[in-house]
Structure formats: structure tokens, C-alpha cells
Scaffold this motif. Sequence first.
Motif, PDB file in Angstrom:
ATOM      1  N   PRO A 130       0.788  -1.004  -0.015  1.00  0.00           N
ATOM      2  CA  PRO A 130      -0.030  -0.081   0.054  1.00  0.00           C
ATOM      3  C   PRO A 130       0.874   1.232   0.095  1.00  0.00           C
ATOM      4  CG  PRO A 130      -0.493  -1.624   1.780  1.00  0.00           C
ATOM      5  CD  PRO A 130       0.961  -1.959   1.127  1.00  0.00           C
ATOM      6  N   SER A 131       0.926   1.879  -1.068  1.00  0.00           N
ATOM      7  CA  SER A 131       1.850   3.020  -1.205  1.00  0.00           C
ATOM      8  C   SER A 131       1.300   4.328  -0.554  1.00  0.00           C
ATOM      9  CB  SER A 131       2.083   3.047  -2.635  1.00  0.00           C
ATOM     10  OG  SER A 131       2.985   4.183  -3.048  1.00  0.00           O
ATOM     11  N   VAL A 132       2.074   5.110  -0.160  1.00  0.00           N
ATOM     12  CA  VAL A 132       1.838   6.646   0.223  1.00  0.00           C
ATOM     13  C   VAL A 132       2.427   7.507  -0.674  1.00  0.00           C
ATOM     14  CG1 VAL A 132       1.977   6.100   2.680  1.00  0.00           C
ATOM     15  CG2 VAL A 132       4.050   6.435   1.717  1.00  0.00           C
ATOM     16  N   ALA A 133       3.323   7.227  -1.364  1.00  0.00           N
ATOM     17  CA  ALA A 133       3.584   8.157  -2.449  1.00  0.00           C
ATOM     18  C   ALA A 133       3.842   7.375  -3.795  1.00  0.00           C
ATOM     19  CB  ALA A 133       4.914   8.938  -2.076  1.00  0.00           C
ATOM     20  N   PRO A 134       2.413   7.462  -4.657  1.00  0.00           N
ATOM     21  CA  PRO A 134       2.622   6.498  -5.999  1.00  0.00           C
ATOM     22  C   PRO A 134       3.729   6.855  -6.734  1.00  0.00           C
ATOM     23  CG  PRO A 134       0.589   7.221  -5.473  1.00  0.00           C
ATOM     24  CD  PRO A 134       1.245   7.887  -4.512  1.00  0.00           C
ATOM     25  N   ALA A 135       4.119   8.298  -6.984  1.00  0.00           N
ATOM     26  CA  ALA A 135       5.048   8.643  -7.782  1.00  0.00           C
ATOM     27  C   ALA A 135       6.501   8.061  -7.525  1.00  0.00           C
ATOM     28  CB  ALA A 135       5.224  10.155  -7.866  1.00  0.00           C
ATOM     29  N   GLU A 136       6.703   7.891  -6.098  1.00  0.00           N
ATOM     30  CA  GLU A 136       8.062   7.468  -5.682  1.00  0.00           C
ATOM     31  C   GLU A 136       8.290   6.255  -5.299  1.00  0.00           C
ATOM     32  OE1 GLU A 136       8.305  11.018  -3.757  1.00  0.00           O
ATOM     33  OE2 GLU A 136       8.154  11.933  -5.639  1.00  0.00           O
ATOM     34  N   ASP A 137       7.046   5.395  -5.428  1.00  0.00           N
ATOM     35  CA  ASP A 137       7.089   3.612  -4.956  1.00  0.00           C
ATOM     36  C   ASP A 137       6.952   2.869  -6.034  1.00  0.00           C
ATOM     37  OD1 ASP A 137       7.910   4.643  -2.260  1.00  0.00           O
ATOM     38  OD2 ASP A 137       5.564   4.384  -1.532  1.00  0.00           O
ATOM     39  N   PHE A 138       7.896   2.118  -6.204  1.00  0.00           N
ATOM     40  CA  PHE A 138       7.438   0.975  -7.251  1.00  0.00           C
ATOM     41  C   PHE A 138       7.634  -0.337  -6.596  1.00  0.00           C
ATOM     42  CE2 PHE A 138       9.499   5.087  -8.402  1.00  0.00           C
ATOM     43  CZ  PHE A 138       8.890   5.264  -9.414  1.00  0.00           C
ATOM     44  N   HIS A 139       7.348  -1.312  -7.503  1.00  0.00           N
ATOM     45  CA  HIS A 139       7.391  -2.678  -7.065  1.00  0.00           C
ATOM     46  C   HIS A 139       7.667  -3.511  -8.450  1.00  0.00           C
ATOM     47  CE1 HIS A 139       3.157  -2.296  -8.296  1.00  0.00           C
ATOM     48  NE2 HIS A 139       3.322  -3.813  -8.592  1.00  0.00           N
ATOM     49  N   LEU A 140       8.565  -4.713  -7.953  1.00  0.00           N
ATOM     50  CA  LEU A 140       8.924  -5.835  -8.926  1.00  0.00           C
ATOM     51  C   LEU A 140       7.866  -6.698  -9.299  1.00  0.00           C
ATOM     52  CD1 LEU A 140      12.500  -5.631  -7.748  1.00  0.00           C
ATOM     53  CD2 LEU A 140      11.667  -4.754 -10.191  1.00  0.00           C
ATOM     54  N   SER A 141       7.107  -7.045  -8.457  1.00  0.00           N
ATOM     55  CA  SER A 141       6.109  -8.135  -8.659  1.00  0.00           C
ATOM     56  C   SER A 141       4.870  -7.815  -7.854  1.00  0.00           C
ATOM     57  CB  SER A 141       7.183  -9.505  -7.963  1.00  0.00           C
ATOM     58  OG  SER A 141       6.330 -10.701  -7.637  1.00  0.00           O
ATOM     59  N   GLU A 142       3.904  -8.411  -8.216  1.00  0.00           N
ATOM     60  CA  GLU A 142       2.569  -8.219  -7.632  1.00  0.00           C
ATOM     61  C   GLU A 142       2.619  -8.997  -6.254  1.00  0.00           C
ATOM     62  OE1 GLU A 142      -0.184  -6.462  -8.050  1.00  0.00           O
ATOM     63  OE2 GLU A 142       0.707  -5.361  -9.725  1.00  0.00           O
ATOM     64  N   THR A 143       3.239 -10.252  -6.299  1.00  0.00           N
ATOM     65  CA  THR A 143       3.207 -11.320  -5.339  1.00  0.00           C
ATOM     66  C   THR A 143       4.423 -11.257  -4.519  1.00  0.00           C
ATOM     67  OG1 THR A 143       4.162 -13.057  -6.734  1.00  0.00           O
ATOM     68  CG2 THR A 143       1.816 -12.793  -6.680  1.00  0.00           C
ATOM     69  N   GLY A 144       5.604 -10.588  -4.684  1.00  0.00           N
ATOM     70  CA  GLY A 144       6.968 -10.837  -4.045  1.00  0.00           C
ATOM     71  C   GLY A 144       7.621 -11.848  -4.650  1.00  0.00           C
ATOM     72  N   SER A 145       7.238 -12.417  -5.795  1.00  0.00           N
ATOM     73  CA  SER A 145       8.231 -13.771  -6.462  1.00  0.00           C
ATOM     74  C   SER A 145       9.544 -13.225  -6.647  1.00  0.00           C
ATOM     75  CB  SER A 145       7.612 -14.418  -7.580  1.00  0.00           C
ATOM     76  OG  SER A 145       8.280 -14.450  -8.543  1.00  0.00           O
ATOM     77  N   ALA A 146      10.606 -13.892  -6.220  1.00  0.00           N
ATOM     78  CA  ALA A 146      11.775 -13.475  -6.379  1.00  0.00           C
ATOM     79  C   ALA A 146      12.281 -13.668  -7.972  1.00  0.00           C
ATOM     80  CB  ALA A 146      12.977 -14.331  -5.623  1.00  0.00           C
ATOM     81  N   GLU A 147      11.508 -14.548  -8.539  1.00  0.00           N
ATOM     82  CA  GLU A 147      11.839 -15.023  -9.928  1.00  0.00           C
ATOM     83  C   GLU A 147      11.356 -13.650 -10.687  1.00  0.00           C
ATOM     84  OE1 GLU A 147      10.688 -17.250  -8.076  1.00  0.00           O
ATOM     85  OE2 GLU A 147      12.144 -18.757  -8.457  1.00  0.00           O
ATOM     86  N   GLU A 148      10.075 -12.989 -10.464  1.00  0.00           N
ATOM     87  CA  GLU A 148       9.735 -11.968 -11.236  1.00  0.00           C
ATOM     88  C   GLU A 148      10.398 -10.808 -10.866  1.00  0.00           C
ATOM     89  OE1 GLU A 148       5.372  -9.995 -11.972  1.00  0.00           O
ATOM     90  OE2 GLU A 148       5.384 -11.630 -10.177  1.00  0.00           O
ATOM     91  N   GLY A 149      11.108 -10.607  -9.580  1.00  0.00           N
ATOM     92  CA  GLY A 149      11.858  -9.512  -9.400  1.00  0.00           C
ATOM     93  C   GLY A 149      12.856  -9.413  -9.932  1.00  0.00           C
ATOM     94  N   ALA A 150      13.727 -10.693  -9.903  1.00  0.00           N
ATOM     95  CA  ALA A 150      14.906 -10.723 -10.904  1.00  0.00           C
ATOM     96  C   ALA A 150      14.551 -10.471 -12.284  1.00  0.00           C
ATOM     97  CB  ALA A 150      15.532 -11.962 -10.617  1.00  0.00           C
ATOM     98  N   ARG A 151      13.350 -10.908 -12.864  1.00  0.00           N
ATOM     99  CA  ARG A 151      13.187 -10.434 -14.355  1.00  0.00           C
ATOM    100  C   ARG A 151      13.183  -9.223 -14.692  1.00  0.00           C
ATOM    101  NH1 ARG A 151       8.327 -13.387 -15.020  1.00  0.00           N
ATOM    102  NH2 ARG A 151       9.600 -15.276 -14.367  1.00  0.00           N
TER     103      ARG A 151
END
Length: 298
Positions: free
Chosen positions: A236-257
Amino acid sequence: MALPTETVYGLAADALDPTALAQVFAIKGRPLLDPLIVHVLDLAALAEIAEPDERLAAVSGFWPGPLTVVLRRRACVPDLVTAGKPTVAVRLPAHPVFREVLRLAGRPLAAPSANPFGYVSPTKAAHVADSLGARCPWIVDGGPCAHGVESTILDLSTPGRARLLRPGPITLEALQAKLGPIEVVTRAAHQQVAQDAPGMLERHYSPATKVVLFARGSNPPPAAGKVARLFLSRRPSVAPAEDFHLSETGSAEEGARHLFDLLRQLDARGFDVIQAELAEPVGIGVAYNDRLTRAAAR
Ligand code: AMP
Ligand code: MG
């Protein structure tokens, strides 16, 4: 020619032609003491550049795929490839485009990542164009890379000794299940034995922007300036312009990709600091953490 692999985009050249190899070093600004990985189509082509080792049978099930093995080299391999060492790093890549070019070339191809030395590796054709531009005459666009981090490097060049030089998509656990115990060469040890894997620098894969790490699941501390927060999973982001994520689920495979793509995007946006979340150190999370840690080293 820049080509897609299943790990990152490579800058490929005839591995037996010193003139072509010299161009790769020049385009990348890569130090000559940093040896190149040679890509071959099959085990027969591997046997032409490296000496046989009975342990290859145990790991060849990972091929074609993101595993590089260091073996004793044959005399046909130019010193530019091996940085003058008696060993050569070889891999059978899985990407169908790379394999087709290997088939057409009928030669082994040396292919370091297609980026300026020390910068974040390219995982999309556009990344190659952005950072090498006109210096790279040909880029084949094969879409985004499946793994997004560089191959696992396993050193089998010494009889009776197996060493993991670089963590990657093929995990230590998977390799040990085939080979038995493997020594893990830590980053600190690499500094001391730099001649063993000269490219394995403490600082590598680095954006220009300062990177600071925080533990998986924790919150990064407040920081001064324009701050980007790079989470492994959506929060849950407090500052959408400055918060980013690598995976919806936190999967390290997706994060690495997605890691190198996000680091490049954030690097272009003028942040003072990128705060990046580490992964659980299991599976490909080990390689993900390794690359982030190098990106953060100064
Ligand atoms: P990359 O930059 O992803 O192509 O990876 C190349 C890296 O593979 C080098 O920086 C070395 O760390 C490693 N490498 C290549 N050849 C050798 C070798 N003969 N012995 C040990 N490490 C090697
Ligand atoms: Mg590289």
C-alpha cells in the motif's frame, strides 16, 4: 551483434577471432583482464574449446540453459577470451534466437552482457540501444529476457574441486544435488583472488544513482532528497510517484526478471537515492541479492 539470451542481452562475436573480440572489449569499455563467456550450440562444440571433465555429465542436464562452467581450455581459444588464463568459461544458451545464430555462424560465440562495463546489464533490446547506441551496429530484438540476471558460474577447472563463482538462475542447491558439496566464493574472497574471476568486482551492475538496500518485508528509513523506493512486492503506497514494485506477489523470479529494467528506468529519473528491498536469500533470491548488493557498492 547484440543478441537476446534467456539471462540478459549479450554482445556476441566470433570467439576464435581476436579482431572481433577486440571490438567487443572496445565497445563495452571492458578491461582486457576480464575474461569472456563462450557460447556453444552443443557438447560436441564445447569439446572443441574445452578439455573433457567427467563431472560435465552430471550438470549437462541444465543445458541448454543459464549455467556457465569454467573448464581447462584448448589451445584454439584466444588469450583475449580467457584473459590469458588456462581456463575457459562455456555455456549452452537456451534462447532460440541465440541458438539459431550459433547454428548459422557455425562457430562458438563470445558474448558478454551488451552494456558499458560496470553498468546495469540489458534485459530488453531497447536497453542495448540506450546504452551502446551507434557503437553496436546490430541488435536483434527477442523481447524481454526470461531470467533477467546473468548465468550461474560454476568452476570445474580443478580436479576434485567445484566452486560457485557467481550465483544465478541455476541455484547452488540444484547443482549440489548433482555434484555433491560445492565451495561458494564470496564477494570478499573474490577481492583477494581477483585473478580467479576478474570481472566479479565488488561494484558492478551499478546505476549512476546511489542505491541503498533494506531487508525483505521491512520499511526503508526516511532519507533526504528525492527518494525512490523499490519494493519486491506491491505495498500500500503512500507516494505512488516514488514507490515502485517488481512483482505483484513478491516472487523473486519475477523480481529478478524486472530488476535491471526498473533500475534503468529509475536511474533516468533524477532521484538522489534508490532504496531497494532485498529478497529472501533462497533460490534465485540469492542471485537477486548479489546483483542488488553490487549495484549498491561504492
Ligand atoms: P559476463 O560479464 O556476464 O559475460 O560474465 C563474464 C564473467 O565470467 C567474468 O567477469 C568472470 O567473472 C567470469 N569468467 C569468464 N571466464 C572465466 C574464466 N576463465 N575463469 C573464471 N571466471 C571466468
Ligand atoms: Mg557483464
